[in-house]
Design a protein around this motif. Structure first.
Motif, PDB file in Angstrom:
ATOM      1  N   THR D   6       0.867  -1.381  -0.015  1.00 27.74           N
ATOM      2  CA  THR D   6       0.022   0.165   0.005  1.00 27.74           C
ATOM      3  C   THR D   6       0.872   1.356   0.038  1.00 27.74           C
ATOM      4  O   THR D   6       1.946   0.952   0.548  1.00 27.74           O
ATOM      5  CB  THR D   6      -0.851   0.130   1.299  1.00 27.74           C
ATOM      6  OG1 THR D   6      -1.276  -1.216   1.564  1.00 27.74           O
ATOM      7  CG2 THR D   6      -1.992   0.838   1.082  1.00 27.74           C
ATOM      8  N   VAL D   7       0.642   2.258  -0.801  1.00 25.21           N
ATOM      9  CA  VAL D   7       0.994   3.605  -0.607  1.00 25.21           C
ATOM     10  C   VAL D   7       0.880   4.449   0.817  1.00 25.21           C
ATOM     11  O   VAL D   7      -0.140   4.340   1.253  1.00 25.21           O
ATOM     12  CB  VAL D   7       0.649   4.448  -1.759  1.00 25.21           C
ATOM     13  CG1 VAL D   7       1.337   5.898  -1.868  1.00 25.21           C
ATOM     14  CG2 VAL D   7       1.172   3.861  -2.992  1.00 25.21           C
ATOM     15  N   LEU D  17       5.998   2.855   0.191  1.00 25.61           N
ATOM     16  CA  LEU D  17       5.333   1.779  -0.154  1.00 25.61           C
ATOM     17  C   LEU D  17       5.477   0.807   0.860  1.00 25.61           C
ATOM     18  O   LEU D  17       6.548   0.376   1.453  1.00 25.61           O
ATOM     19  CB  LEU D  17       5.926   0.984  -1.313  1.00 25.61           C
ATOM     20  CG  LEU D  17       4.861  -0.288  -1.948  1.00 25.61           C
ATOM     21  CD1 LEU D  17       3.631   0.555  -2.459  1.00 25.61           C
ATOM     22  CD2 LEU D  17       5.763  -0.819  -2.681  1.00 25.61           C
ATOM     23  N   ALA D  38      11.238   0.517  -3.881  1.00 18.04           N
ATOM     24  CA  ALA D  38       9.848   0.190  -4.382  1.00 18.04           C
ATOM     25  C   ALA D  38       9.897  -0.192  -5.904  1.00 18.04           C
ATOM     26  O   ALA D  38       9.382  -1.458  -6.381  1.00 18.04           O
ATOM     27  CB  ALA D  38       8.551   1.215  -4.122  1.00 18.04           C
ATOM     28  N   ARG D  39      10.469   0.552  -6.693  1.00 14.64           N
ATOM     29  CA  ARG D  39      10.680   0.475  -7.924  1.00 14.64           C
ATOM     30  C   ARG D  39      11.439  -0.893  -8.269  1.00 14.64           C
ATOM     31  O   ARG D  39      11.145  -1.736  -9.362  1.00 14.64           O
ATOM     32  CB  ARG D  39      11.272   1.612  -9.029  1.00 14.64           C
ATOM     33  CG  ARG D  39      10.153   2.628  -9.396  1.00 14.64           C
ATOM     34  CD  ARG D  39      10.624   3.810 -10.028  1.00 14.64           C
ATOM     35  NE  ARG D  39      10.389   4.883  -9.258  1.00 14.64           N
ATOM     36  CZ  ARG D  39      10.986   5.981  -8.574  1.00 14.64           C
ATOM     37  NH1 ARG D  39      12.334   5.815  -8.705  1.00 14.64           N
ATOM     38  NH2 ARG D  39      10.142   7.152  -8.277  1.00 14.64           N
ATOM     39  N   MET D  42       9.305  -3.748  -7.631  1.00 12.40           N
ATOM     40  CA  MET D  42       8.399  -4.225  -8.835  1.00 12.40           C
ATOM     41  C   MET D  42       8.950  -4.718  -9.943  1.00 12.40           C
ATOM     42  O   MET D  42       8.544  -5.754 -10.573  1.00 12.40           O
ATOM     43  CB  MET D  42       7.732  -2.669  -9.337  1.00 12.40           C
ATOM     44  CG  MET D  42       6.632  -2.008  -8.158  1.00 12.40           C
ATOM     45  SD  MET D  42       5.255  -2.823  -7.840  1.00 12.40           S
ATOM     46  CE  MET D  42       4.333  -2.122  -9.127  1.00 12.40           C
ATOM     47  N   LYS D  48       3.354  -5.306 -12.559  1.00  8.54           N
ATOM     48  CA  LYS D  48       2.837  -4.395 -13.375  1.00  8.54           C
ATOM     49  C   LYS D  48       2.050  -3.413 -12.384  1.00  8.54           C
ATOM     50  O   LYS D  48       1.756  -2.214 -12.804  1.00  8.54           O
ATOM     51  CB  LYS D  48       1.862  -4.659 -14.414  1.00  8.54           C
ATOM     52  CG  LYS D  48       2.756  -5.353 -15.444  1.00  8.54           C
ATOM     53  CD  LYS D  48       2.489  -4.626 -16.879  1.00  8.54           C
ATOM     54  CE  LYS D  48       3.770  -5.205 -17.672  1.00  8.54           C
ATOM     55  NZ  LYS D  48       3.963  -6.559 -18.276  1.00  8.54           N
ATOM     56  N   ASP D  49       1.533  -4.060 -11.376  1.00  7.86           N
ATOM     57  CA  ASP D  49       0.608  -3.429 -10.451  1.00  7.86           C
ATOM     58  C   ASP D  49       0.892  -3.532  -9.091  1.00  7.86           C
ATOM     59  O   ASP D  49       1.361  -4.603  -8.788  1.00  7.86           O
ATOM     60  CB  ASP D  49      -0.762  -4.284 -10.945  1.00  7.86           C
ATOM     61  CG  ASP D  49      -1.893  -3.439 -10.681  1.00  7.86           C
ATOM     62  OD1 ASP D  49      -1.844  -2.683  -9.520  1.00  7.86           O
ATOM     63  OD2 ASP D  49      -3.046  -3.291 -11.315  1.00  7.86           O
ATOM     64  N   LEU D  50       0.468  -3.157  -8.184  1.00 11.10           N
ATOM     65  CA  LEU D  50       0.633  -3.388  -6.738  1.00 11.10           C
ATOM     66  C   LEU D  50       0.062  -4.654  -6.331  1.00 11.10           C
ATOM     67  O   LEU D  50       0.708  -5.315  -5.510  1.00 11.10           O
ATOM     68  CB  LEU D  50       0.022  -2.194  -5.749  1.00 11.10           C
ATOM     69  CG  LEU D  50       0.905  -1.101  -5.611  1.00 11.10           C
ATOM     70  CD1 LEU D  50       0.195  -0.233  -4.561  1.00 11.10           C
ATOM     71  CD2 LEU D  50       2.177  -1.176  -5.470  1.00 11.10           C
TER      72      LEU D  50
END
Lengths: 67, 553, 553, 67
Positions: D6-7, D17, D38-39, D42, D48-50
């Motif tokens: 979650t942000v 994040l 966080a990047r 990912m 692509k998505d949280l």
């Protein structure tokens, strides 16, 4: 009216007399008497016994406290 | 080079923040460092491992005025960890006092604080009349610090002479008292003490009781110029009158910006509403910005008596009470008369119930082995009853044996603990140095730790230390005491938190002219340092140090 | 003749004891009297009726290092009532620093504390290398007191040069760092700061992060010689690692007798167990006698962003997040492409739900009338949607408009209030003087009173004052500050308890070379006195006084 | 295993994040990642998505935290 009286502790290590008073409006209070004051109260009330104090008018305490 | 290095202590700094491990360095009477592990050399090293290192305790209600003149250590206060005492309480101080008023004042001290004549006369030389000269007589001569109050009664005596105990003061007399009080404060007094209840040796009210409100108001205005304390003994025997005094003190506090304190306030099961009502009023007044500090003692109240002097203790036993008021010879005779004895015993122990006197302790006796034992236990051993034994022992010792009913008041930790922990309560009222032939007024600090920290858990160690160090210094405005912080005066008490306690009450004959008093020794206190000098240690006892100062300056 | 007389204040003395009415007299930089009604004459009189008179506030976590070189008042800290700041936090200090390392250190400050180059270069002359000369450059030049930390990173740079950011130190290098730290402490440093998380402008770990434990242990031993503070930024992003750091700090605290403090510790609904677990461990360690003070900030956390720089804020909106990572020109083009716009808006506001961005505030804009308004309100006025408006405004202002999501964390007074009131929490962590282009780090003290005293009632006025005065001075061992008591340094803040608060966050251009930063003004603060001199007043603003000192001595 | 992400707020005013982890023994923990971390997470997870993070092994966080 004096409700009752009990022997209790004084801060200086002597016994004191704690007199409990019930006022007509229902309020309670207690007054702590040193030995001379307690004796004077007993005399003023013609009391032989602590139990004799019960029922006496609280105003008896006024002159006692002035000493 | 440090003077003293205290290593590895558990430091409780008096502010209330948590204890922490570290060293303390002392130099030139000051705390040079608090915390850390000090590598500097020191003339003296103290290993405080396992012990608490705290600011020296401050006792705000004592009557060591005379004792300090011949006992620089105010024994046994110092060995309990007390490094600063306030004296001159309850309207009584040894200065300012004209020489012709000395007997008058000594009489008051004897009556009110139950101190023997020998403590005042012969034991020391009266070298002063003014407060300044009194303070001078203390300087360099005392092993602990003194924060002296000026007494209202001697102020009145000075200005009004014998009229002091007879009437209100005139405007001019009040102005003279103001000037006199100003002189005291300039000389180092930390405030003024007054009393609404005390009587002198003739049972006449002490001079302070003749003051009208305008006099106390005028004197409080002088206190206001210096921001100093007003200490008061209110009519503690009546809750209603005490409440009125709380209100009056609050008005003086607000009007003159001064702190005020009153005592005694103690808890008794017989007056269950007393403490609650007074504390509620105190809280109301604090909320207004007034300072009305109730002083509450830590120790329970014991009552002692002998058959020699009539005591209210027997008031619930009319027959005992009456016989006790007989002249001495007649009383002794009656106590040996079989019929009277039987009547007394039957009255106290109806149907063989032995409860009335079983809990009484033998306070003192020619037979030392009896001291501290209960009549109940002894009676059982001897195959008799407590009432019988009370009579027999009194006769045997020619009425000169005292009995003690312990913990008669202020004795329930579940009630007293929260009261002591209350932020608006000033822990004090020890009366140390007074009533010396009735009971021991020493060791209340040890009792605070043993009963309310260790046993009851009503205060944390940090809170308890704060109550008798940092708070006390802040309440009284004592310049650089009560906290362990770099730069502050090095008053330090080192103690074992698991063992600090007061000892048993014992009679000793260490007063002038071999006079008797009750004392309590300390346990668990290890080292006491006053202004950077070792004053007492468990190992070496008292030292020759006289590092005490007038703590107001 | 007094220098300053403060009349009729409600005195809250910093010790936690109840407020009281009285005067305060100040002379020669010291509190000459606290309480009473003073009759002496004074050069300046201040009527404090209706106001609180408190010790000056102490901010233990600032980065005013550079700013103080060209802004003696550390604006606007002083006008919020802050009279002492700790700087040199987070491993970064301006000394000791060889001239060749200046650019390196400035780079770190820019990256970590988000301070512009102009704050360091051109705005003042670097007149020092040693800590002693740094302190000399401050003396007589500052309007508030400074308690400076020495930074671990510059210590390493001094001894190890560029290797500082590459490897562990040798035994010899560690010994050199110890000597260097000793010099700093002798010159007035109040401790050492270090960081386990920060990176420099190249995103490489700062030098302090290359230290092995034996190095920190050796430096802590030097802190122990002086009983000084170790300040740490732990790996706050992981509760488990932070717990390990708490344990490690506790070991250092116990081994060397030193106080330690770490920050940030803040409450976030997303990591609900974080604060509880850490505070439990902190309590365990305090119970062992260690000092591990968590610093907790008072203010909630806002998040701000523009479309110009990729922000995690959009991570929950994948399409927005991806497009935001495009190169600037391409992004601007896409934002004007009807199809992309529609897709973005539909993603953020599916089925016309406009909740996603409605709460966002406009942080800054060419159009001053927009600042502080929500996208929701503005969109309603303009007959559009928040997402559409976000895009439109960003395009109009060439991406140079910032949005703010307020109170994203540490925002629930029901959780934060009790945490701030916790006896084991050190209220601090303001970061004042850092992150100046992101948000205002000033006014946390006002926020403490407005939110947690007035609104939430989590702390009494006395507790709140104590937290940021007496406690702070005691925790850091600041010699004679944090309390109003006769003889202490006269740092005094007078404020209106009903109105003290922080003002709105506003961008101003008062940095060197007209640089921008966010600030908050104070409300409810009336007068700020530093070492007995008037430094700021609501009526007259800043004075020319430069009475600040190095507060460690 | 990563439970969700979650942000959230960072102390320096930037979004972070917050990744919640559920361990096999039932223990929960959360790790807060800055933007670069966080990047990287990912990317490492090919997310692509949280929501794509959910179910990934928690060890993914180790290399991310080292940066």
């Amino acid at each position: 009216m004096i409700a009752d009286a009990t022997v209790g502790p004084g801060h200086d290590g002597e016994a004191v007399l704690v007199v409990r008073v019930r006022h007509e409006n229902g309020a309670h209070d207690s007054v702590t008497l040193s030995a001379p004051a307690a004796r004077k109260l007993m005399d003023d009330c013609d009391a032989k016994d602590l139990e004799d104090l019960a029922g006496q008018p609280w105003q008896r305490l006024l002159s006692v406290l002035e000493t | 080079m440090l003077d003293i290095l205290i290593r590895n202590g558990r430091i409780i700094d008096g502010s209330g923040t948590p204890a922490f491990m570290g060293d303390i360095g002392i130099q030139d009477g000051r705390l040079q460092q608090v915390g850390g592990h000090i590598t500097a050399e020191a003339r003296r090293e103290i290993d405080a491992r396992g012990q608490v290192v705290a600011p020296g305790f401050i006792d705000p209600h004592t009557h060591f005025d005379a004792q300090l003149m011949w006992d620089a250590e105010a024994r046994p206060a110092l060995e309990h960890g007390v490094t600063t005492v306030v004296h001159g309480n309850c309207s009584l101080s040894l200065a300012p006092l004209k020489s012709e008023h000395r007997p008058r004042l000594v009489g008051m001290f004897q009556q009110i604080e139950e101190m023997p004549d020998a403590a005042f006369n012969g034991a020391f030389e009266w070298q002063w009349e003014s407060f300044g000269d009194f303070v001078k007589a203390l300087r360099g001569q005392i092993a602990l610090n003194v924060a002296p109050l000026a007494g209202h009664s001697p102020l009145r005596l000075w200005v009004m002479g014998e009229d002091a105990a007879q009437r209100a003061a005139t405007a001019d007399e009040i102005a003279q008292m103001q000037d006199l009080l100003r002189e005291c404060l300039e000389a180092g007094a930390v405030g003024l003490s007054t009393s609404y209840v005390d009587v002198d040796e003739n049972l006449a009210p002490v001079p302070s009781r003749f003051a009208h409100f305008d006099e106390l108001d005028a004197l409080s205005a002088v206190l206001g110029e210096y921001g100093r304390m007003l200490q008061v003994v209110p009519e503690f025997f009546s809750t209603d009158i005490t409440l009125a005094r709380v209100d009056q003190l609050a008005e003086l506090s607000l009007r003159h910006g001064i702190p005020t304190t009153f005592s005694p306030l103690f808890d008794s099961a017989l007056s269950p509403g007393n403490v609650t009502r007074i504390m509620d009023r105190v809280a109301e007044q604090f909320a207004r910005g007034a300072r009305v500090w109730p002083q509450v003692q830590t120790r329970p109240i014991d009552i002692s008596f002998s058959l020699e002097q009539a005591s209210l203790f027997f008031m619930a036993q009319p027959m005992w009470y009456m016989i006790q008021r007989l002249p001495r010879a007649e009383l002794l005779e009656k106590l040996q008369d079989p019929a009277t004895r039987k009547a007394l015993i039957d009255a106290a122990e109806p149907g063989g119930m032995t409860l009335a006197f079983a809990h009484l302790l033998i306070r003192d006796s020619r037979d030392a082995s009896l001291i501290g034992r209960t009549l109940g236990d002894l009676a059982k051993e001897r195959g008799t009853t407590p009432a019988t034994l009370l009579i027999d022992l009194s006769v045997e010792e020619d009425l000169n044996i005292h009995f003690l009913s312990a913990s008669m008041g202020h004795e329930d930790p579940a009630r007293v603990g929260p009261l002591l922990a209350n932020d608006l309560v000033h822990v004090g009222a020890s009366d140390a140095g007074a009533h010396i032939q009735s009971f021991a007024t020493y060791g209340d600090t040890g009792y605070l730790f043993s009963t309310f920290v260790r046993d009851g858990g009503h205060l944390s160690l940090e809170q308890a230390v704060r109550k008798i160090t940092g708070d006390t210094a802040q309440i009284w405005g004592l310049r650089d005491r009560g906290l362990l912080r770099t730069g502050m005066a090095a008053d330090v008490t080192i103690f074992d938190p698991e063992n600090i306690a007061r000892g048993e009450e014992l009679p000793v004959n260490d007063m002038p002219e071999n006079g008797m008093r009750y004392v309590r020794s300390a346990s668990g206190v290890d080292t006491v340092i006053v202004n950077g000098e070792l004053a007492w240690s468990a190992e070496g006892g008292y030292t020759a140090s006289r590092a005490g100062v007038i703590a107001s300056a």
